[in-house]
Design an enzyme around this catalytic site. Structure first.
Site, PDB file in Angstrom:
ATOM      1  N   GLY A 299       0.846  -1.188   0.000  1.00  0.00           N
ATOM      2  CA  GLY A 299       0.000   0.000   0.000  1.00  0.00           C
ATOM      3  C   GLY A 299       0.879   1.234   0.000  1.00  0.00           C
ATOM      4  O   GLY A 299       2.096   1.125   0.175  1.00  0.00           O
ATOM      5  N   LYS A 300       0.340   2.375  -0.213  1.00  0.00           N
ATOM      6  CA  LYS A 300       1.078   3.636  -0.103  1.00  0.00           C
ATOM      7  C   LYS A 300       0.089   4.772  -0.022  1.00  0.00           C
ATOM      8  O   LYS A 300      -1.020   4.684  -0.578  1.00  0.00           O
ATOM      9  CB  LYS A 300       1.963   3.841  -1.331  1.00  0.00           C
ATOM     10  CG  LYS A 300       3.147   4.740  -1.054  1.00  0.00           C
ATOM     11  CD  LYS A 300       4.221   3.984  -0.308  1.00  0.00           C
ATOM     12  CE  LYS A 300       5.475   4.768  -0.077  1.00  0.00           C
ATOM     13  NZ  LYS A 300       6.563   3.894   0.386  1.00  0.00           N
ATOM     14  N   GLY A 301       0.471   5.842   0.669  1.00  0.00           N
ATOM     15  CA  GLY A 301      -0.411   6.987   0.776  1.00  0.00           C
ATOM     16  C   GLY A 301       0.354   8.267   0.544  1.00  0.00           C
ATOM     17  O   GLY A 301       1.583   8.278   0.551  1.00  0.00           O
TER      18      GLY A 301
END
Ligand code: NAD
Length: 444
Positions: A136-138
């Protein structure tokens, strides 16, 4: 009371008078966002390896795109009473092997495509080292240097509220990334816990030690990189004291890599930062360089020959360690690289075109998805410790880390030998095989 970057308690009054750089120690990044079209680049790489290893096209189709990309607005009250609206993202790429895992970056150059590409790389990275996470990444499109500490806190808490419905210890576990740190994780975990009505430490990693962080997390990426260097030296029969190393970048990753490499007897002959390179063919005194960087803000004040900023890349050394920027080794400088081995400690430091040039020259490139995976591995240890409520000493953390990094390196080399792949292709192939197996087992 609140935790500062030094992980000591400071008062709200003190916090109000501090500059944002003092609270979160934000380095001013010159490099900016990732390369031109990160998502296209990530997909091109993935598809090439999938083809090489004969991955079923249906499986590739399922794996390639993120499961979900959330885009949202963040409304933040400024200190003067006005409001600013920021755009935030969270890309959840794949969770076939475990909860989504990946950092949150605050940077003006953040784009949806960048966040998507980084989330894909996290899926691969976690699989390369065999930790039970997906990717994931934000990110938030923001220049945090332009916020006060109180505004930064409000932005961090707003981000935690926006993603709260889709994160959690068994769903998605964020962490720090560019321009975010332990203090920001503390604010986010606090906000999330308030919303949940219970303490939920294992929802974020990279927290301050006093709030459930792991021993060794700060040093983890550099430590893991030197574990990889040790495996490389063993495999290619290099003697540490005769092996020269040059490191680009002397921030968290580069300085810890240099410290551990020097402690283990490698000859670290050059290090650089954005102001220049410092060089001593007999080996630098890394303790002195660390002290100089801390006191004067740059490595260039340390003893040794002073060279230009980019000269670090073309020195005649055995191992070159890019630990600063994306795209640092590119078409314009790849031909001039004299090192025999490149250990990619930054994310994406070698462009696709540059790698072709390096491979033609016989340079062995140990890819980022393995080399810098020490950070996420110790994040995994933090999550495990939070869930156990039982905390390990640093020596235990490092011993467990070494085992994981060495095993991932051996698995990569086995694939290099067996299939004649490059190191990057071999690491990707191992990751894809693990991800595809998990995806396949879930299909009817
Ligand atoms: P940092 O901001 O602490 O350090 C960056 C360093 O690079 C600084 O010393 C800066 O002066 C230097 N630098 C900037 N521009 C430069 C240039 N043109 N030439 C030479 N040096 C330059 O960042 P970090 O946390 O050490 O991360 C470095 C890289 O490693 C990034 O690509 C990051 O994504 C990656 N990474 C970091 C971690 C982690 O745990 N911190 C984990 C995985 C990957």
């Amino acid at each position: 009371m609140i935790y500062s970057k030094l992980q000591v308690l400071i008062s709200i009054d003190e916090l109000a008078t501090m500059k944002v750089e003092e609270v979160i120690k934000i380095p001013k990044r010159k490099g900016g966002p990732m390369s031109l079209n990160p998502w296209q680049e990530a997909v091109t790489n993935l598809e090439a390896v999938a083809k090489q290893i004969g991955l079923d096209e249906n499986l590739l189709k399922i794996i390639e795109k993120p499961d979900r990309v959330l885009e949202f607005k963040l409304v933040v009250k400024k200190d003067d009473g006005s409001y600013t609206v920021f755009t935030g993202f969270r890309s959840q790429h794949n969770n076939a092997r475990g909860p989504y895992k990946g950092g949150i970056r605050f940077h003006p150059g953040v784009t949806k495509e960048e966040v998507m590409a980084l989330s894909l790389w996290m899926t691969l990275k976690c699989a390369v080292v065999g930790i039970p996470y997906g990717g994931g990444k934000g990110g938030v499109i923001v220049d945090p240097h332009k916020l006060s500490p109180a505004e930064l806190e409000r932005l961090s808490r707003a981000y935690a509220r926006a993603v709260a419905p889709i994160i959690g210890p068994d769903k998605d576990v964020p962490a720090p990334d560019v321009n975010t740190n332990a203090q920001i994780m503390a604010w986010m975990v606090d906000e999330y816990s308030h919303l949940k009505g219970e303490l939920s430490l294992a929802t974020f990693t990279g927290k301050p030690i006093e709030m459930g962080g792991s021993q060794g997390r700060t040093e983890a990426t550099g430590r893991g990189g030197v574990d990889v260097l040790n495996s490389l030296a063993k495999y290619y029969k290099l003697s540490p004291k005769e092996t020269t190393v040059a490191i680009q970048g002397f921030g968290n990753v580069g300085s810890w890599f240099a410290t551990f490499a020097a402690q283990e007897g490698y000859k670290v002959v050059a290090v650089s930062d954005s102001r220049g390179t410092i060089y001593n063919p007999q080996g630098l005194d890394i303790e002195e360089v660390v002290k100089t960087k801390k006191e004067k803000g740059s490595v260039t004040g340390a003893s040794g020959e002073k060279l230009g900023r980019d000269d670090v890349l073309s020195l005649d050394v055995d191992v070159l360690v890019p630990a600063a920027l994306e795209g640092a080794i590119n078409e314009t400088n790849a031909e001039g690289i004299k090192a025999k081995y490149v250990i990619e400690m930054a994310n994406g430091p070698t462009t696709v075109e540059a790698e072709k040039i390096l491979l033609k020259k016989g340079v062995k490139v140990i890819p980022d998805v393995l080399a810098n995976a020490g950070g996420v591995t110790v994040s995994y240890f933090e999550w495990v410790q939070n869930r156990q409520g039982y905390y390990w000493p640093k020596a235990e953390v490092f011993a467990k880390l070494e085992k994981i990094m060495a095993q991932a390196f051996d698995e990569m080399m086995a694939k290099v030998e067996e299939k004649g792949l490059t190191h990057r292709q071999a690491a990707y192939a191992n990751a894809l095989t693990k991800i595809a197996a998990a995806v396949k087992q879930r299909l009817s």
